[in-house]
Design an enzyme around this catalytic site. Structure first.
Site, PDB file in Angstrom:
ATOM      1  CG  ASP A 148      -7.483  20.918 -43.908  1.00  0.00           C
ATOM      2  OD1 ASP A 148      -7.706  20.491 -45.042  1.00  0.00           O
ATOM      3  OD2 ASP A 148      -6.408  21.480 -43.595  1.00  0.00           O
ATOM      4  CD  GLU A 181     -13.442  17.976 -51.017  1.00  0.00           C
ATOM      5  OE1 GLU A 181     -13.255  18.921 -51.806  1.00  0.00           O
ATOM      6  OE2 GLU A 181     -13.553  16.790 -51.366  1.00  0.00           O
ATOM      7  N   GLY A 183     -11.077  19.984 -53.369  1.00  0.00           N
ATOM      8  CA  GLY A 183     -11.721  19.622 -54.627  1.00  0.00           C
ATOM      9  C   GLY A 183     -11.723  18.129 -54.896  1.00  0.00           C
ATOM     10  CG  ASN A 185     -14.326  13.498 -51.943  1.00  0.00           C
ATOM     11  OD1 ASN A 185     -14.351  12.317 -52.233  1.00  0.00           O
ATOM     12  ND2 ASN A 185     -13.447  14.001 -51.076  1.00  0.00           N
ATOM     13  CG  ASP A 203      -2.432  23.517 -49.220  1.00  0.00           C
ATOM     14  OD1 ASP A 203      -3.657  23.276 -49.315  1.00  0.00           O
ATOM     15  OD2 ASP A 203      -1.773  23.307 -48.188  1.00  0.00           O
TER      16      ASP A 203
HETATM   17  C1  GLA Z   1      -4.086  21.839 -45.495  1.00  0.00           C
HETATM   18  C2  GLA Z   1      -4.891  23.036 -46.002  1.00  0.00           C
HETATM   19  C3  GLA Z   1      -4.084  24.300 -45.790  1.00  0.00           C
HETATM   20  C4  GLA Z   1      -3.729  24.461 -44.326  1.00  0.00           C
HETATM   21  C5  GLA Z   1      -2.990  23.229 -43.810  1.00  0.00           C
HETATM   22  C6  GLA Z   1      -2.823  23.260 -42.300  1.00  0.00           C
HETATM   23  O1  GLA Z   1      -2.969  21.637 -46.286  1.00  0.00           O
HETATM   24  O2  GLA Z   1      -5.224  22.880 -47.358  1.00  0.00           O
HETATM   25  O3  GLA Z   1      -4.779  25.428 -46.268  1.00  0.00           O
HETATM   26  O4  GLA Z   1      -4.917  24.662 -43.580  1.00  0.00           O
HETATM   27  O5  GLA Z   1      -3.700  22.037 -44.148  1.00  0.00           O
HETATM   28  O6  GLA Z   1      -2.156  22.136 -41.827  1.00  0.00           O
END
Ligand code: GLA
Length: 411
Positions: A148, A181, A183, A185, A203
């Site tokens: 992440d 990440e 999208g 970068n 998300d």
């Molecule tokens: C980010 C990711 C999610 C999840 C959360 C966990 O938001 O994009 O898919 O992994 O972190 O904290």
């Protein structure tokens, strides 16, 4: 003296330059399950083991789902040597024991970390500990790493993902690297070298067409995520996929919406990572997630994403080239009213706008070739392309077809 130092460093420099991602681990889009969408931080080893059991009992493993992915919040502290440990209360037996259990079921185990100092959930990140973390994952028997991008101020994304790729290579255990990440970068421009899939958006959330604003970031419904994939299809293919995020099938949308969501992910050659509670899923959710013909569209060996061919009001018609000159076709009704659709094959010139197959762009040639039509969700044949297709599509729903060529050169 200087020369000696440089010479002494040389072997290491060239080794690092040789490090590569593990090739061939994701020749078709990865399939599995991830804890985040339903459970957030509320995870423990009992849950993960039960999910592995359910993956087998529900037929998902046999349908192709392989990875059980633990998302954020499994972490405890680092030990006195800097090695990361699991949260001892929630994972008292440790991750190695969990991996052994998951492997004994014929499945693979995934884990989560972050390129920054802390994960999005505030747990220890891998920044400065990449090689140690990769060694720890290898010792535990981890097969998949979602990496992440929270708390990464002043880091370069390609640089940070390259470091983790090299660390995994150095640790020696083949691991799928899932670049997360969002999208930010443009990972489609550099992710292929570093990992096997990259998130293209923020998300997902379990709604058809909405944005939920969290202040500094938003989560996105199915159609919003679909629209954000525009222009990205040429970057994806076997071993390097666009990832529009884990699925929300079975998480509260209607059955039509869930089927459409799954169909869209199939057409996009997206990783199929379920995000629902497998312990309590309905028969209908289970049927959607294990539909072998729809999964086959997703897993097709060409590995080419669908393109939007036509838009008529709320209706979109998408085509995906498949191996053996077959095609998948999706009619998507985005709107709130039932839509009547008529498609006169002889007048449609379906040509892939981006992908030349064997030097020539994939071309359906409906005017002079005939195809058999299979309605995938209805599990039945739907005639041929000799006569126009006339269907009505429910609101927030799709029709999904596979087209198999039967004759060429009809006049
Ligand atoms: C980010 C990711 C999610 C999840 C959360 C966990 O938001 O994009 O898919 O992994 O972190 O904290």
């Amino acid at each position: 003296m200087k020369t000696i130092v440089i010479l002494a460093l040389l072997p290491f420099v060239s080794l690092a330059a040789l490090a590569d991602k593990f090739e061939g681990l994701a020749l078709s889009p990865p399939m599995g399950w991830n804890s985040w969408n339903t459970f957030g931080c509320d995870i423990d080893e009992g849950l993960i083991k039960t999910i592995a059991d359910k993956m087998v009992a529900s037929g998902m493993r046999d349908a192709g789902y392989q990875y059980i992915n633990i998302d954020d919040c499994w972490h405890g502290e680092r030990d006195e040597n800097g090695f990361i440990q699991a949260d001892k209360t929630r994972f008292p037996s440790g991750i190695k024991a969990l991996a052994d259990y998951v492997h004994s079921k014929g499945l693979k185990l995934g884990i989560y970390s972050d390129a920054g100092n802390k994960t999005c959930g505030g747990r220890p990140g891998s920044n400065g500990h990449e090689y140690q973390d990769a060694i720890q994952y290898a010792r535990w028997g981890i097969d998949y790493l979602k990496y992440d991008w929270c708390n990464t101020e002043n880091l370069s994304a390609p640089g940070a993902y390259r470091t983790m790729r090299d660390a995994l290579a150095a640790a020696g255990r083949p691991v799928v690297l899932s670049i997360c990440e969002w999208g930010d970068n443009k990972p489609w421009l550099w992710g292929k070298e570093m990992g096997h899939l990259w998130r293209t958006t923020g998300d997902i959330i379990n709604c058809w067409d909405c944005e939920v604003d969290h202040g500094s970031w938003s989560s996105w419904g199915i159609l919003r995520i679909l629209d954000m994939q525009d222009g990205l299809r040429q970057y994806a293919g076997p071993d390097h996929w666009n990832d529009p995020d884990m699925m929300e099938v079975g998480n509260g949308m209607s059955e039509h919406e869930d089927r459409a969501h799954f169909s869209i992910w199939a057409m996009l050659a997206a990783p199929l990572i379920a995000g629902n509670d497998l312990r309590s899923m309905s028969k209908s959710t289970q049927k959607i997630l294990t539909h072998s013909e729809v999964i086959a569209v997703n897993q097709d060996a060409l590995g080419v994403q669908a393109f939007k061919y036509k838009t008529q009001n709320d209706v979109e018609i998408w085509f995906k080239p498949l191996q053996d000159k077959q095609w998948a076709m999706m009619i998507l009704n985005r709107g709130d009213k039932k839509a009547g659709v008529s498609f006169d094959w002889r007048n449609e010139n379906v040509v892939d706008p981006d992908f030349p197959g064997n030097g020539q762009f994939y071309t359906a040639g409906f005017a002079n070739s005939r195809y058999k039509i299979f309605d995938l969700w209805a599990n039945k044949s739907a005639g041929t392309t000799k006569s126009s297709l006339r269907v009505s599509v429910e609101p927030h729903a799709v029709k999904l077809y596979r087209l198999e060529k039967i004759t060429s050169e009809i006049h």
